[in-house]
Design a protein around this motif. Structure first.
Motif, PDB file in Angstrom:
ATOM      1  N   GLN A 108      63.080  40.703  22.459  1.00  0.00           N
ATOM      2  CA  GLN A 108      63.572  40.913  21.098  1.00  0.00           C
ATOM      3  C   GLN A 108      65.090  41.008  21.084  1.00  0.00           C
ATOM      4  OE1 GLN A 108      61.669  41.817  18.124  1.00  0.00           O
ATOM      5  NE2 GLN A 108      59.844  41.083  19.171  1.00  0.00           N
ATOM      6  N   LEU A 109      65.610  41.769  22.025  1.00  0.00           N
ATOM      7  CA  LEU A 109      67.058  41.965  22.063  1.00  0.00           C
ATOM      8  C   LEU A 109      67.756  40.635  22.310  1.00  0.00           C
ATOM      9  CD1 LEU A 109      69.531  43.761  22.083  1.00  0.00           C
ATOM     10  CD2 LEU A 109      69.155  44.163  24.514  1.00  0.00           C
ATOM     11  N   SER A 159      67.859  38.713  19.179  1.00  0.00           N
ATOM     12  CA  SER A 159      68.858  39.219  18.239  1.00  0.00           C
ATOM     13  C   SER A 159      70.252  38.783  18.670  1.00  0.00           C
ATOM     14  CB  SER A 159      68.790  40.743  18.164  1.00  0.00           C
ATOM     15  OG  SER A 159      67.575  41.149  17.574  1.00  0.00           O
ATOM     16  N   ASN A 160      70.515  38.881  19.960  1.00  0.00           N
ATOM     17  CA  ASN A 160      71.808  38.450  20.458  1.00  0.00           C
ATOM     18  C   ASN A 160      72.047  36.981  20.146  1.00  0.00           C
ATOM     19  OD1 ASN A 160      72.393  40.936  21.512  1.00  0.00           O
ATOM     20  ND2 ASN A 160      71.668  40.448  23.578  1.00  0.00           N
ATOM     21  N   ALA A 163      70.745  35.242  17.847  1.00  0.00           N
ATOM     22  CA  ALA A 163      70.913  35.037  16.405  1.00  0.00           C
ATOM     23  C   ALA A 163      72.362  35.284  16.006  1.00  0.00           C
ATOM     24  CB  ALA A 163      69.982  35.976  15.636  1.00  0.00           C
ATOM     25  N   VAL A 164      72.973  36.301  16.586  1.00  0.00           N
ATOM     26  CA  VAL A 164      74.370  36.572  16.256  1.00  0.00           C
ATOM     27  C   VAL A 164      75.273  35.495  16.850  1.00  0.00           C
ATOM     28  CG1 VAL A 164      76.297  38.164  16.560  1.00  0.00           C
ATOM     29  CG2 VAL A 164      74.013  39.045  16.112  1.00  0.00           C
ATOM     30  N   TYR A 181      75.360  32.408  14.939  1.00  0.00           N
ATOM     31  CA  TYR A 181      75.640  32.600  13.513  1.00  0.00           C
ATOM     32  C   TYR A 181      76.795  31.708  13.078  1.00  0.00           C
ATOM     33  CZ  TYR A 181      77.022  35.218   9.298  1.00  0.00           C
ATOM     34  OH  TYR A 181      77.356  35.599   8.021  1.00  0.00           O
ATOM     35  N   ASP A 202      54.131  41.949  12.338  1.00  0.00           N
ATOM     36  CA  ASP A 202      55.098  42.035  11.243  1.00  0.00           C
ATOM     37  C   ASP A 202      56.468  41.488  11.615  1.00  0.00           C
ATOM     38  OD1 ASP A 202      55.693  44.044  13.033  1.00  0.00           O
ATOM     39  OD2 ASP A 202      56.642  45.251  11.472  1.00  0.00           O
ATOM     40  N   ARG A 203      56.634  41.036  12.837  1.00  0.00           N
ATOM     41  CA  ARG A 203      57.910  40.425  13.192  1.00  0.00           C
ATOM     42  C   ARG A 203      57.862  38.918  12.961  1.00  0.00           C
ATOM     43  NH1 ARG A 203      56.876  44.084  16.807  1.00  0.00           N
ATOM     44  NH2 ARG A 203      55.918  42.659  18.279  1.00  0.00           N
ATOM     45  N   GLN A 247      63.328  37.520  12.790  1.00  0.00           N
ATOM     46  CA  GLN A 247      64.696  37.824  13.194  1.00  0.00           C
ATOM     47  C   GLN A 247      65.473  36.582  13.628  1.00  0.00           C
ATOM     48  OE1 GLN A 247      63.337  39.505  17.611  1.00  0.00           O
ATOM     49  NE2 GLN A 247      64.799  40.613  16.367  1.00  0.00           N
ATOM     50  N   HIS A 284      68.020  33.304  10.897  1.00  0.00           N
ATOM     51  CA  HIS A 284      69.424  32.967  10.671  1.00  0.00           C
ATOM     52  C   HIS A 284      70.033  32.146  11.798  1.00  0.00           C
ATOM     53  CE1 HIS A 284      69.952  34.932   6.892  1.00  0.00           C
ATOM     54  NE2 HIS A 284      69.319  35.989   7.340  1.00  0.00           N
TER      55      HIS A 284
END
Lengths: 299, 299
Positions: free
Chosen positions: A75-76, A79-80, A82-83, A86, A151-152, A279, A282
């Motif tokens: 997950q982390l 997220s990384n 995704a940023v 970006y 739910d993710r 997540q 984006h």
DNA sequence: ACCATTATTGTCTTAAAAGCAATAAAGAAT
DNA sequence: ATTCTTTATTGCTTTTAAGACAATAATGGT
């Protein structure tokens, strides 16, 4: 202590079952992994791994911790990423997994245009009726019979997937035109086999679901062949409407209407869903593809 | 880079809106936080925070990252705690949140025994009809009207929560004994108010749900008072069966039967659920309490 | 019983974060 | 408008923690 590093080491050691192998992956000496994992265990006050010179095994609590923690690392990383990606243009490898039928008929033709729109996205499309989890890192987007595992994960309903029965006019004239599911026992069934087994013919009769499948004339996971056999007057084929509709329009097959109706599933909501990690929406390549597919397919 | 530490710093800075405040929490100079967060931003290639001397604000991508990452840190901390407390006896603070009714009638009496069984567990019971999320760190176990918000949360159905109407014999003799919901318009209603508002009286008539609430004689979130009024022949009260059953058994109130039946919700599955974080089940105090409650309450 | 592989431990080196003082910036107060 | 105060940042030093490498101990297979 750098717990995150320790966790990455721990997870890799578990996956490879060896400190030395895992050490190679990180290009650090095995002693480092040994120390970090030992630190981790010390800070948790519990033994996670049972070591011996030949094998590394998880303890009970270690197994539980591994399961939770490896998921979190995943997950982390997402997220990384995704940023990191970006506000860059869509690019990189995009893995899409889809059911064979919809993949061939709908997805592949569309993705030609997508490739022209986003030339820097390298498509990696896998067609399979097996379900591959969108949760792990392996697939960016999946197109599947509908459900959202947790739910993710986002699930967008793209289209209906209602199974309908059809046959040729000639077959019906020879064998009779059934109107009630119970009459099917005198007919021939051409069955599609999903990974869960033969797709049954069901009907809700007298307040309960009943299997009203006709005797099988053929079973296959190759839809084209079943349709070919149906066109050859060999039986009644039951497949999603969007598969059969071209044949119905050309009059090569006719839809059968039953009262009560025939169905392939007890649940009413049998649709085709586009599935992706919330997540990761984006991440430009994912967003571009999700938006593109939803715009083109959803009605 | 110790990304985990950087993340903890980042999250705290966001929550407190200040580097200096956050630095106090960790007992390190603010310059450290500044550096770590800067490292993090550099490694992600994006600006997460808009700084000024007076305020620290999230950027758009920063906000998204914060949301995901703070959740992950929470999860990780829970996993760590689960390991740390593995195979120790149940101890520490155990926070339970429950609906007031069930809390007073069922939970509190039971927990006396629990405290004797596990004297090292310090109970912190909060009764409230507001829902407090079991997801964050604030509550270990919740007892609620049923739903599982996501797949990391377990929900065990403890008991039925069917709302039934009741009144005194004397009231019925005076006002008439209604048997069809439509007759309720001539009666007096004693209404329970949940956080979502007055609990309506519903009935499924002619294929659709209708609100068949009688004119209100009283509305309150204090169930005892409503029952008191009902016993005083002031109207029909509608509350969960487990609340009313002692009064029904003593003959102080009688249950009303309607055809079609009266209900407080359109969904059939209105139950009371015990809710806890899946990954915390092996924390001894949580496991002990879950097992205890399920054994005592569930039927 | 021996051998080869593997995890661990000791010691040194290197890298990174903490600590502290100084600087720069920006809203608040006068 | 100008000073004042608070706050984030930067430079430099100290401290801490992880990496490297050699040596040791343990264990399963031959």
């Amino acid at each position: 202590m750098d717990q995150l590093r320790a966790l990455k080491y721990f997870v890799k050691v578990v996956e490879l079952g060896s400190f030395t192998q895992a050490a190679k992956v990180f290009s650090v000496p095995a002693s480092s992994l040994s120390r970090r994992v030992a630190d981790l265990e010390k800070s948790l006050g519990a033994t996670l791994l049972k070591r011996s010179t030949r094998a590394v095994n998880l303890t009970e609590i270690g197994a539980e911790y591994y399961q939770q923690v490896s998921e979190l690392l995943n997950q982390l990383e997402q997220s990384n990423e995704a940023v990191r990606s970006y506000q860059t243009e869509p690019m990189g490898k995009l893995r899409i997994s889809a059911m064979v039928g919809i993949g061939r008929e709908v997805l592949i033709p569309l993705m030609e245009e997508f490739s022209r729109l986003y030339p820097k996205v390298i498509l990696d499309i896998e067609l399979s009726d097996e379900l591959s989890s969108v949760g792990r890192d392996d697939v960016d987007i999946a197109i599947r019979g509908g459900y959202a595992p947790n739910d993710r994960v986002m699930a967008i309903r793209l289209m209906d997937n209602q199974f309908i029965p059809a046959a040729t006019e000639q077959y019906l004239q020879k064998m009779g035109r059934p109107t009630h599911p119970n009459q099917l026992s005198n007919h021939k069934g051409l069955y599609y086999r999903s990974p869960n087994g033969r797709v049954p013919w069901l009907s809700y009769i007298d307040g309960q679901w009943q299997d009203v499948s006709a005797p099988a004339a053929a079973i296959s996971n190759v839809g084209e062949w079943l349709i070919e056999k149906a066109k050859n007057h060999d039986g009644i084929v039951m497949m999603p409407r969007w598969v059969l509709s071209p044949f119905l329009e050309r009059g090569e097959l006719v839809e059968l209407n039953f009262e009560p109706p025939l169905s392939a599933t007890q649940s009413a909501d049998f649709g085709v869903y586009l599935i992706y990690q919330k997540q990761r929406y984006h991440v430009p390549k994912v967003k571009a593809a999700v938006d593109f597919l939803v715009a083109r397919i959803k009605k």
